[in-house]
Motif scaffolding. Structure first.
Motif, PDB file in Angstrom:
ATOM      1  N   ILE A   1      17.965  -3.459  -1.292  1.00 35.91           N
ATOM      2  CA  ILE A   1      17.008  -4.504  -0.934  1.00 35.91           C
ATOM      3  C   ILE A   1      15.669  -3.847  -0.610  1.00 35.91           C
ATOM      4  O   ILE A   1      15.593  -2.949   0.221  1.00 35.91           O
ATOM      5  N   ALA A   2      14.627  -4.305  -1.291  1.00 31.92           N
ATOM      6  CA  ALA A   2      13.277  -3.799  -1.026  1.00 31.92           C
ATOM      7  C   ALA A   2      12.706  -4.518   0.186  1.00 31.92           C
ATOM      8  O   ALA A   2      12.891  -5.726   0.360  1.00 31.92           O
ATOM      9  N   ALA A   3      12.031  -3.764   1.031  1.00 32.61           N
ATOM     10  CA  ALA A   3      11.463  -4.339   2.255  1.00 32.61           C
ATOM     11  C   ALA A   3      10.017  -3.904   2.401  1.00 32.61           C
ATOM     12  O   ALA A   3       9.645  -2.785   2.049  1.00 32.61           O
ATOM     13  N   GLY A   4       9.200  -4.788   2.911  1.00 35.07           N
ATOM     14  CA  GLY A   4       7.808  -4.486   3.215  1.00 35.07           C
ATOM     15  C   GLY A   4       7.473  -5.008   4.597  1.00 35.07           C
ATOM     16  O   GLY A   4       8.060  -5.995   5.059  1.00 35.07           O
ATOM     17  N   GLU A   5       6.559  -4.365   5.268  1.00 31.13           N
ATOM     18  CA  GLU A   5       6.179  -4.803   6.611  1.00 31.13           C
ATOM     19  C   GLU A   5       5.048  -5.813   6.524  1.00 31.13           C
ATOM     20  O   GLU A   5       3.966  -5.521   6.016  1.00 31.13           O
ATOM     21  N   TRP A   6       5.311  -7.004   7.008  1.00 28.89           N
ATOM     22  CA  TRP A   6       4.326  -8.067   7.066  1.00 28.89           C
ATOM     23  C   TRP A   6       4.573  -8.827   8.365  1.00 28.89           C
ATOM     24  O   TRP A   6       5.346  -9.773   8.413  1.00 28.89           O
ATOM     25  N   VAL A   7       3.933  -8.386   9.411  1.00 28.20           N
ATOM     26  CA  VAL A   7       4.085  -9.013  10.724  1.00 28.20           C
ATOM     27  C   VAL A   7       3.407 -10.384  10.694  1.00 28.20           C
ATOM     28  O   VAL A   7       2.287 -10.508  10.192  1.00 28.20           O
ATOM     29  N   PRO A   8       4.061 -11.461  11.171  1.00 30.45           N
ATOM     30  CA  PRO A   8       5.303 -11.481  11.940  1.00 30.45           C
ATOM     31  C   PRO A   8       6.573 -11.705  11.126  1.00 30.45           C
ATOM     32  O   PRO A   8       7.643 -11.776  11.717  1.00 30.45           O
ATOM     33  N   TYR A   9       6.465 -11.826   9.804  1.00 28.46           N
ATOM     34  CA  TYR A   9       7.667 -12.103   9.014  1.00 28.46           C
ATOM     35  C   TYR A   9       8.645 -10.925   9.046  1.00 28.46           C
ATOM     36  O   TYR A   9       9.855 -11.111   9.226  1.00 28.46           O
TER      37      TYR A   9
ATOM     38  N   ILE B   1      14.424  -3.580   9.768  1.00 30.90           N
ATOM     39  CA  ILE B   1      13.367  -4.571   9.911  1.00 30.90           C
ATOM     40  C   ILE B   1      13.719  -5.537  11.030  1.00 30.90           C
ATOM     41  O   ILE B   1      14.886  -5.705  11.389  1.00 30.90           O
ATOM     42  N   GLU B   2      12.682  -6.150  11.570  1.00 30.29           N
ATOM     43  CA  GLU B   2      12.831  -7.170  12.598  1.00 30.29           C
ATOM     44  C   GLU B   2      12.012  -8.375  12.192  1.00 30.29           C
ATOM     45  O   GLU B   2      11.142  -8.288  11.328  1.00 30.29           O
ATOM     46  N   GLY B   3      12.286  -9.521  12.818  1.00 29.01           N
ATOM     47  CA  GLY B   3      11.518 -10.718  12.541  1.00 29.01           C
ATOM     48  C   GLY B   3      12.337 -11.792  11.840  1.00 29.01           C
ATOM     49  O   GLY B   3      13.544 -11.634  11.609  1.00 29.01           O
ATOM     50  N   PRO B   4      11.690 -12.903  11.474  1.00 29.67           N
ATOM     51  CA  PRO B   4      12.390 -14.020  10.849  1.00 29.67           C
ATOM     52  C   PRO B   4      13.139 -13.646   9.566  1.00 29.67           C
ATOM     53  O   PRO B   4      14.233 -14.166   9.309  1.00 29.67           O
ATOM     54  N   MET B   5      12.565 -12.753   8.750  1.00 31.17           N
ATOM     55  CA  MET B   5      13.228 -12.399   7.500  1.00 31.17           C
ATOM     56  C   MET B   5      14.471 -11.543   7.754  1.00 31.17           C
ATOM     57  O   MET B   5      15.408 -11.554   6.950  1.00 31.17           O
ATOM     58  N   LYS B   6      14.504 -10.809   8.859  1.00 29.71           N
ATOM     59  CA  LYS B   6      15.729 -10.081   9.220  1.00 29.71           C
ATOM     60  C   LYS B   6      16.823 -11.083   9.591  1.00 29.71           C
ATOM     61  O   LYS B   6      18.003 -10.898   9.243  1.00 29.71           O
TER      62      LYS B   6
END
Length: 430
Positions: free
Chosen positions: A43-51, A64-69
């Protein structure tokens, strides 16, 4: 907690997840339970706060943390898989290259190196050619993020109560009254046979003093001249009453000058430079724009930046303005107010791009996509997706107020700079 359990139960029933050898899980054979391995998806992940927000203080490298986690956790439970996260070195969502390949996470999906990218993407026709998107997870807008305008004293504030047209009419009235009164007073003295003194300087000084509400010892002695005195005194009274009231309001409760409230404002001004987010949908949007305004925004930018969250302090310091999604803006404002107790960021009133659709990207023809859509639909209908996002943004409403609301009490004591313009005018008159 009970409501959350009910939702998960509905998802299990709705998606009809069954154990199978292809999906992993438990197999039952002659009453014995045999454990099978779950598939491990990349799974590819990118940092986009707050998602999504990276946490690198973990043994496995990063999470990762946040709604998408939270959404990924639901996927792993209901679609029955394990995963490993990968990310691009430059944290790019991705864009096309001249040779036809793609950079960033979209390049990973196009090359079939990952099953999905958990970072949300703005859907564009160009991106739909290299991957498949889920149903919308969020709807977001793009606006301009910049340093917050502040309340400042204005040296020329004493001129602000009236427009330039009104000031010109006042000057014209003053000159006309000087000429008319001088003609009438001299004519009266000729008619009555009095000594014809030179009254021009006296008349001019009296009219100016009357306008500024100062007393004068000289007055015309005849009826026509005194009638003109009455007219000018009444006009001066109305003018000075309006002027003093408006000036007091402007000095004590001034309006904040907001130079940038739209994309055209941004392109027209020269004080605050701007940047575009590298590898973003908005970068491609302006790069491909055929409108003059879009071309100007792209051609006159001073460069790019990583993302609005990462560069929030530079934006708050006034280094540049940035075009960002409103959710990241609100998260940045929330962080700023929670940390400092003040608001240093401002979001433009007009949107640059409206109703952008955010979705999760899967590789083309992924077998997981249909069931993922059902899961997202159920979570959205239950309001869980929106709750996850709201939990990330406390205190953001404080900084969404207009800059004029930053002053407590609404009244500001006058400082020396507020009087500078008036003092200079008085000095010039002396």
């Amino acid at each position: 907690m009970f409501a959350y359990t009910v939702i998960v139960f509905q998802l299990l029933r709705f998606t009809r997840i069954r154990s199978s050898s292809s999906m992993g899980g438990d197999l039952t054979r002659k009453g014995k339970k045999i454990m099978t391995l779950k598939p491990v998806l990349t799974i590819a992940a990118g940092e986009w706060v707050p998602y999504t927000k990276f946490n690198e203080d973990v043994p496995e490298g990063f999470t990762i943390e946040g709604p998408m986690k939270e959404l990924l956790n639901i996927f792993t439970k209901l679609l029955n898989f394990d995963y490993k996260l990968v990310r691009t070195a430059d944290n790019l969502w991705g864009g096309p290259l001249p040779n036809g390949s793609w950079t960033g996470m979209l390049g990973i999906l196009k090359r079939q190196e990952a099953e999905l990218s958990i970072a949300p993407f703005f859907i564009t026709p160009q991106r739909e050619e290299v991957c498949d998107f889920t149903i919308p997870v969020y709807i977001d807008n793009q606006a301009i993020l910049m340093i917050r305008p502040t309340l400042q004293s204005d040296v020329s504030g004493f001129l602000k109560p009236f427009t330039m047209e009104v000031w010109l009419l006042i000057v014209a009235s003053l000159i006309s009254m000087v000429l008319v009164m001088n003609f009438i007073v001299n004519l009266e003295h000729k008619i009555h046979g009095d000594d014809n003194g030179f009254f021009f300087s006296k008349i001019s000084l009296w009219i100016l003093k009357a306008l500024t509400q100062e007393s004068s010892e000289w007055l015309p002695t005849k009826d026509a001249g005194r009638f003109l005195v009455f007219i000018w005194l009444m006009a001066s009274f109305v003018f000075m009453s309006c002027y003093s009231g408006i000036l007091t309001a402007l000095l004590t409760v001034p309006k904040v000058d907001i130079p940038i409230n739209s994309l055209s404002d941004l392109a027209r001004q020269t004080k605050l430079p701007w940047r575009l987010e590298a590898g973003s949908m908005m970068y491609s949007f302006f790069e491909e724009s055929t409108e003059e305004l879009g071309k100007k925004v792209f051609n006159e930018k001073i460069g790019t930046f990583q993302d609005c969250w990462e560069d929030r302090e530079r934006i708050a310091a006034g280094e540049f303005a940035a075009i960002c999604d409103t959710t990241t803006m609100m998260k940045s404002m929330s962080w700023d107010f929670s940390k400092t107790g003040k608001c240093h960021l401002y979001r433009s009133r007009e949107k640059v791009y409206t109703n952008g659709i955010l979705s999760v990207a899967f590789r083309t023809k992924s077998s997981y996509l249909p069931k993922a859509n059902k899961i997202i639909l159920t979570l959205k209908e239950a309001g869980i997706m929106d709750k996850w996002l709201r939990d990330q943004m406390a205190n953001s409403s404080q900084c969404l107020r207009p800059p004029t609301a930053d002053r407590t009490g609404g009244i500001q004591p006058l400082d020396f700079e507020s009087f500078t313009g008036s003092f200079l005018l008085l000095l010039g008159g002396k």
